[in-house]
Design a protein around this motif. Structure first.
Motif, mmCIF file in Angstrom:
data_model
loop_
_atom_site.group_PDB
_atom_site.id
_atom_site.type_symbol
_atom_site.label_atom_id
_atom_site.label_comp_id
_atom_site.label_asym_id
_atom_site.label_seq_id
_atom_site.Cartn_x
_atom_site.Cartn_y
_atom_site.Cartn_z
ATOM 1 N N TYR A 260 -35.653 43.424 -10.640
ATOM 2 C CA TYR A 260 -35.741 43.246 -12.090
ATOM 3 C C TYR A 260 -34.415 42.806 -12.712
ATOM 4 O O TYR A 260 -34.266 42.817 -13.928
ATOM 5 C CB TYR A 260 -36.265 44.520 -12.745
ATOM 6 C CG TYR A 260 -37.690 44.795 -12.331
ATOM 7 C CD1 TYR A 260 -38.719 43.999 -12.802
ATOM 8 C CD2 TYR A 260 -37.992 45.810 -11.436
ATOM 9 C CE1 TYR A 260 -40.031 44.207 -12.404
ATOM 10 C CE2 TYR A 260 -39.304 46.036 -11.039
ATOM 11 C CZ TYR A 260 -40.313 45.225 -11.525
ATOM 12 O OH TYR A 260 -41.603 45.429 -11.131
ATOM 13 N N PHE B 195 -39.211 34.356 -15.015
ATOM 14 C CA PHE B 195 -40.660 34.229 -15.193
ATOM 15 C C PHE B 195 -41.286 35.565 -15.579
ATOM 16 O O PHE B 195 -42.479 35.776 -15.404
ATOM 17 C CB PHE B 195 -41.308 33.720 -13.905
ATOM 18 C CG PHE B 195 -40.866 32.348 -13.504
ATOM 19 C CD1 PHE B 195 -41.379 31.222 -14.139
ATOM 20 C CD2 PHE B 195 -39.933 32.171 -12.496
ATOM 21 C CE1 PHE B 195 -40.977 29.950 -13.773
ATOM 22 C CE2 PHE B 195 -39.527 30.899 -12.121
ATOM 23 C CZ PHE B 195 -40.048 29.789 -12.764
ATOM 24 N N GLY B 196 -40.477 36.478 -16.096
ATOM 25 C CA GLY B 196 -40.972 37.810 -16.403
ATOM 26 C C GLY B 196 -40.991 38.647 -15.133
ATOM 27 O O GLY B 196 -40.386 38.285 -14.125
ATOM 28 N N GLY B 197 -41.678 39.783 -15.179
ATOM 29 C CA GLY B 197 -41.724 40.636 -14.008
ATOM 30 C C GLY B 197 -42.881 41.600 -14.075
ATOM 31 O O GLY B 197 -43.548 41.737 -15.102
ATOM 32 N N LEU C 168 -35.211 37.696 -14.136
ATOM 33 C CA LEU C 168 -36.559 37.625 -14.706
ATOM 34 C C LEU C 168 -36.856 36.298 -15.418
ATOM 35 O O LEU C 168 -37.339 36.296 -16.549
ATOM 36 C CB LEU C 168 -36.745 38.773 -15.711
ATOM 37 C CG LEU C 168 -36.615 40.187 -15.174
ATOM 38 C CD1 LEU C 168 -36.669 41.196 -16.316
ATOM 39 C CD2 LEU C 168 -37.695 40.470 -14.156
ATOM 40 N N ARG D 53 -47.195 41.312 -15.285
ATOM 41 C CA ARG D 53 -47.350 40.159 -16.181
ATOM 42 C C ARG D 53 -46.435 38.988 -15.819
ATOM 43 O O ARG D 53 -46.163 38.133 -16.649
ATOM 44 C CB ARG D 53 -47.113 40.591 -17.622
ATOM 45 C CG ARG D 53 -48.222 41.493 -18.126
ATOM 46 C CD ARG D 53 -48.062 41.817 -19.593
ATOM 47 N NE ARG D 53 -49.140 42.659 -20.051
ATOM 48 C CZ ARG D 53 -49.185 43.976 -19.912
ATOM 49 N NH1 ARG D 53 -48.196 44.598 -19.296
ATOM 50 N NH2 ARG D 53 -50.200 44.660 -20.371
ATOM 51 N N VAL D 54 -45.956 38.970 -14.584
ATOM 52 C CA VAL D 54 -45.111 37.863 -14.143
ATOM 53 C C VAL D 54 -45.907 36.558 -14.228
ATOM 54 O O VAL D 54 -47.128 36.542 -14.039
ATOM 55 C CB VAL D 54 -44.573 38.116 -12.710
ATOM 56 C CG1 VAL D 54 -45.685 38.047 -11.690
ATOM 57 C CG2 VAL D 54 -43.453 37.157 -12.371
ATOM 58 N N CYS D 55 -45.242 35.488 -14.528
ATOM 59 C CA CYS D 55 -45.894 34.178 -14.663
ATOM 60 C C CYS D 55 -46.631 33.809 -13.375
ATOM 61 O O CYS D 55 -46.052 33.820 -12.294
ATOM 62 C CB CYS D 55 -44.857 33.119 -14.989
ATOM 63 S SG CYS D 55 -45.510 31.443 -15.037
ATOM 64 N N ALA E 45 -44.985 30.928 -11.253
ATOM 65 C CA ALA E 45 -43.572 31.038 -10.885
ATOM 66 C C ALA E 45 -43.254 30.386 -9.541
ATOM 67 O O ALA E 45 -42.302 29.607 -9.432
ATOM 68 C CB ALA E 45 -43.145 32.508 -10.880
#
Length: 141
Positions: A93, A98-100, A96, A103-105, A108
């Motif tokens: 973490y 692409f988020g994590g 990020l 709810r990660v993309c 990615a």
């Protein structure tokens, strides 16, 4: 079959390790989304502080990617920080783009592979030189 159905990348794409490191380092310094927000539905404790339900929590990705506690010399461009051994030693973490988490993309992996292939094609086809005196400045958009 597609990559999603269990096949690995083509061998020539797997060899673009340094291109992927460059892409990751560029995304670390200049993430597409400088931050993300989450709205929690249940009370929780975050970093020792209570957070009540329905509280919006902002994750400052730009600041996270330049945090001196997570990154050595955080404002420098250093693709080697994405070498496999260094990635394994770091919290998942800490990076990020692409988020994590859940709810990660979903795109990615594809986006990273696509960017590395594009970079490899461009570097092979063209010569690049730095512009004297130019320092890129991030622009939020």
């Amino acid at each position: 079959m597609s990559l999603a159905q269990g096949h690995s990348q083509p061998p020539h794409v797997e060899r673009l390790v340094f291109c992927r490191q460059i892409i990751c380092e560029a995304m670390r310094l200049y993430p597409a989304a400088p931050g993300v927000g989450r709205l929690h539905h249940k009370p929780m404790v975050l970093g020792g502080a209570p957070v009540s339900a329905r509280t919006r929590v902002h994750i400052p990705i730009f600041a996270l990617h330049r945090n001196k506690r997570l990154w050595e010399n955080p404002n420098a461009f250093d693709p080697d920080r994405f070498a496999a051994d260094k990635v394994k030693a770091r919290s998942r973490y800490a990076f990020l783009p692409f988020g994590g988490g859940p709810r990660v993309c979903i795109g990615a992996s594809f986006a990273t592979i696509e960017a590395a292939v594009i970079l490899a094609v461009l570097v092979r086809a063209f010569g690049f030189l730095p512009v004297a005196g130019h320092k890129p400045k991030p622009v939020r958009g």
